[in-house]
Design a protein around this motif. Structure first.
Motif, short mmCIF file in Angstrom:
data_model
loop_
_atom_site.label_atom_id
_atom_site.label_comp_id
_atom_site.label_asym_id
_atom_site.label_seq_id
_atom_site.Cartn_x
_atom_site.Cartn_y
_atom_site.Cartn_z
N THR A 29 0.83 -1.21 0.00
CA THR A 29 0.00 0.00 0.00
C THR A 29 0.86 1.26 0.00
O THR A 29 0.71 2.13 -0.84
N ASN A 32 4.68 0.85 -2.65
CA ASN A 32 4.60 1.05 -4.10
C ASN A 32 4.38 2.52 -4.43
O ASN A 32 4.92 3.04 -5.41
N THR A 33 3.59 3.21 -3.58
CA THR A 33 3.33 4.62 -3.82
C THR A 33 4.60 5.45 -3.64
O THR A 33 4.90 6.33 -4.46
N ARG A 35 7.66 4.37 -3.93
CA ARG A 35 8.55 4.01 -5.03
C ARG A 35 8.17 4.78 -6.29
O ARG A 35 9.01 5.28 -7.03
N TYR A 36 6.85 4.91 -6.53
CA TYR A 36 6.36 5.60 -7.71
C TYR A 36 6.75 7.08 -7.68
O TYR A 36 7.21 7.63 -8.69
N LEU A 82 3.49 13.18 -1.12
CA LEU A 82 2.30 12.31 -1.01
C LEU A 82 1.24 12.94 -0.13
O LEU A 82 0.04 12.87 -0.44
N ILE A 89 -6.53 15.68 -3.22
CA ILE A 89 -7.58 14.70 -3.54
C ILE A 89 -8.75 14.88 -2.58
O ILE A 89 -9.93 14.85 -2.99
N ILE B 49 -4.75 10.48 -12.00
CA ILE B 49 -4.08 9.75 -10.92
C ILE B 49 -3.56 8.45 -11.53
O ILE B 49 -4.09 7.99 -12.53
N GLU B 50 -2.52 7.90 -10.94
CA GLU B 50 -1.98 6.68 -11.54
C GLU B 50 -2.19 5.46 -10.65
O GLU B 50 -2.58 5.57 -9.50
N PRO B 52 -0.41 3.25 -8.85
CA PRO B 52 0.04 3.04 -7.45
C PRO B 52 -0.81 3.75 -6.42
O PRO B 52 -1.14 3.18 -5.38
N LEU B 53 -1.21 5.00 -6.71
CA LEU B 53 -2.05 5.73 -5.74
C LEU B 53 -3.44 5.12 -5.65
O LEU B 53 -3.97 4.91 -4.55
#
Lengths: 134, 406
Positions: A29, A32-33, A35-36, A82, A89, B49-50, B52-53
């Motif tokens: 969860t 990966n975010t 890392r991105y 993030l 969002i 948004i991509e 992974p998120l």
């Protein structure tokens, strides 16, 4: 004090350019975010993550940076971005939700499923009574 | 994605599009459109948004949002056909309609040293972290129940004078009222049943037995509405309307004459990561929106064929021109790729069609907002840990070595 370690950082000879972050109590969860986000960072040469074993609840994130940049600082920056992204969002979602509710005119009715099932029972009994009378 | 080698950049091209991520520009390209919102289900589209998120939010919805479910049960009597552990499993899966914000997690180890007399399971349970439920159902024949009812009425007349038995009286009255409704409905169906039996004798024997069981027995089905909440401490004031399962007609067990289930349940806060019973969503899922492009113009016949081949009716002919009418309905079945129609099929990498189906405990719009909040908490928590680490390192390095930069 800390009940259990959250984060461990392994470096070679204290060289902060290349580091492996071992994060406990985390999974794909978050890893990966992060890392991105780091992959789109110009100062970062290499980033990857792995889950050493699916039964263990931890991840390893590897970060290697350009000259004279600290990987810890880049990791910190990624987490910061993030947070900013989730803030935007949240705001967008709130706005759109309010607009949607206004447009559709949704009224908050407290519909109790117990009441609905009771009504159904009463309707059935009423029908039976009617059938007997008629 | 870009890899730096020295000062040169090698950019990886994904399907002809380079998708960049810039947290400062994020809100410009990001948008949400809510398509559908009901009590249990929300469907919305996120653009900009991509994966992974989006996947992170989906995972949090499934595993990290807390709810309350039954964890331990103490069985006083279970003479039903359902085994104890199966019954416990079924009870745990029943969704309980209470906001978990009011509760805390129950600590796993006892908080204090145990006295000789205290049991470890109880010393952790407080009004702030536990909900108690009671389930007591006994299946009887109606004739027997009427006998019991008469004897109870006699008892009641005696107990009216006695002040100590007041509490029991209330319980019995409630039970009587409940059972009265069932008796009335049963007696009416009896007359109708006889007529239908005479008319249609071809009906299956199994149905007969079942309906007879419904006629002659009380409480032969144990439903989730039979779970009675027992308030502890100040819970009565916090929840004046009472706490019930989300749906009243979930079948827990079936009883035959003389069988009884008598147990006490403790409900606790937990997350889906621990056990699926604490999952607040039936499911939360997303799919990427399809991108359909027509590479070249088609003749009339071909375009008519194309409109026919698509099972989801994505294409349509308007004013003699072939148009993509409902690209959202495309299921990527690839029928349009089979003939030579010049259709290019793909997925848009940064548009996600999300749907969230709630079990009814928390409304879906709140679920998504909670998921975003939890994701932020994770990031902030990790940041704080990083800062602690860098502070410690600085202290260490000031004393011993210098930090190495090549």
């Amino acid at each position: 004090m800390n009940k259990s370690k959250k984060l461990e950082i392994q470096t070679k000879n204290g060289n902060l350019r290349n580091a492996t972050f071992t994060i406990h109590e985390e999974s794909h969860t978050l890893a990966n975010t992060v890392r991105y986000v780091l992959a789109h960072d110009d100062d970062v040469n290499f980033v990857g993550y792995s889950v050493p074993h699916p039964s263990e609840f931890k991840v390893n994130v590897r970060v290697q940076t350009q000259q004279q940049k600290s990987s810890i600082e880049r990791f910190d920056q990624a987490l910061e971005s993030l947070c900013l992204v989730t803030n935007s969002i949240q705001d967008e979602f709130k706005n759109k939700l309010e607009k949607f509710k206004e447009e559709k005119g949704i009224q908050k009715e407290e519909v109790d499923p117990f009441v609905i099932s009771l009504k159904r029972q009463l309707r059935k009994e009423y029908k039976k009574m009617k059938a007997i009378i008629d | 994605m870009s890899i730096n080698v020295g000062k040169e950049k090698i950019s990886q091209v994904l399907d002809g599009e380079i998708l960049e991520f810039n947290p400062n520009n994020f809100s410009e390209n990001f948008s949400i459109e809510i398509e559908k919102l009901t009590k249990d289900r929300m469907e919305f589209v996120m653009r900009g948004i991509e994966a992974p998120l989006a996947n992170a939010f989906r995972r949090i919805l499934l595993s990290d949002i807390p709810t309350i479910a039954i964890e331990t049960i103490s069985i006083k009597n279970n003479t039903s056909v359902i085994q104890d552990e199966v019954l416990a499993h079924r009870l745990g899966l029943i969704p309980i309609n209470v906001d978990p914000k009011h509760f805390q997690y129950r600590p796993k180890q006892p908080l204090q040293k145990q006295d000789k007399n205290s049991r470890p399971e109880i010393s952790n349970a407080t009004e702030e972290n536990t909900l108690l439920f009671n389930l007591h159902v006994r299946c009887l024949k109606k004739t027997d129940w009427e006998k019991i009812k008469k004897s109870r009425e006699l008892l009641l007349q005696k107990q009216e004078q006695n002040k100590e038995m007041n509490i029991e009286k209330e319980e019995e009255e409630e039970k009587e009222n409940k059972l009265n409704v069932e008796i009335e409905s049963g007696s009416e169906s009896e007359d109708e049943q006889e007529e239908s039996e005479i008319d249609e004798r071809a009906k299956e024997c199994v149905e007969k037995i079942l309906t007879q069981r419904a006629k002659t027995l009380i409480n032969h089905r144990v439903l989730s509405s039979d779970l009675v909440w027992v308030p502890i401490g100040n819970q009565q004031t916090l929840f004046p309307k009472g706490i019930k399962p989300v749906l009243p007609d979930i079948l827990i067990a079936k009883l035959n004459e003389g069988q009884e289930i008598d147990l006490e349940c403790e409900a606790v806060k937990g997350t889906g990561r621990d056990h699926a019973k604490w999952c607040p969503v039936c499911t939360a899922s997303y799919r990427m929106l399809p991108s359909i492009k027509l590479k070249r113009e088609l003749t009339k016949n071909k375009s008519k064929k194309l409109v026919k081949t698509c099972p989801m009716k994505v294409f349509d002919i308007e004013d003699g021109l072939l148009e993509i009418k409902n690209s959202r309905k495309c299921t990527m079945c690839r029928e349009c790729l089979r003939g030579d129609y010049g259709v290019e099929l793909g997925l848009v990498k940064n548009e996600f069609y999300f749907w969230i189906e709630s079990t009814g405990i928390i409304p879906p719009e709140e679920l998504f907002q909670q998921a975003l909040e939890i994701f932020k908490e994770k990031c902030v928590n990790l940041k704080n840990n990083l800062q602690n680490f860098t502070q410690k390192k600085k202290e260490f390095n000031e004393n011993e070595e210098e930090m190495n930069y090549d």
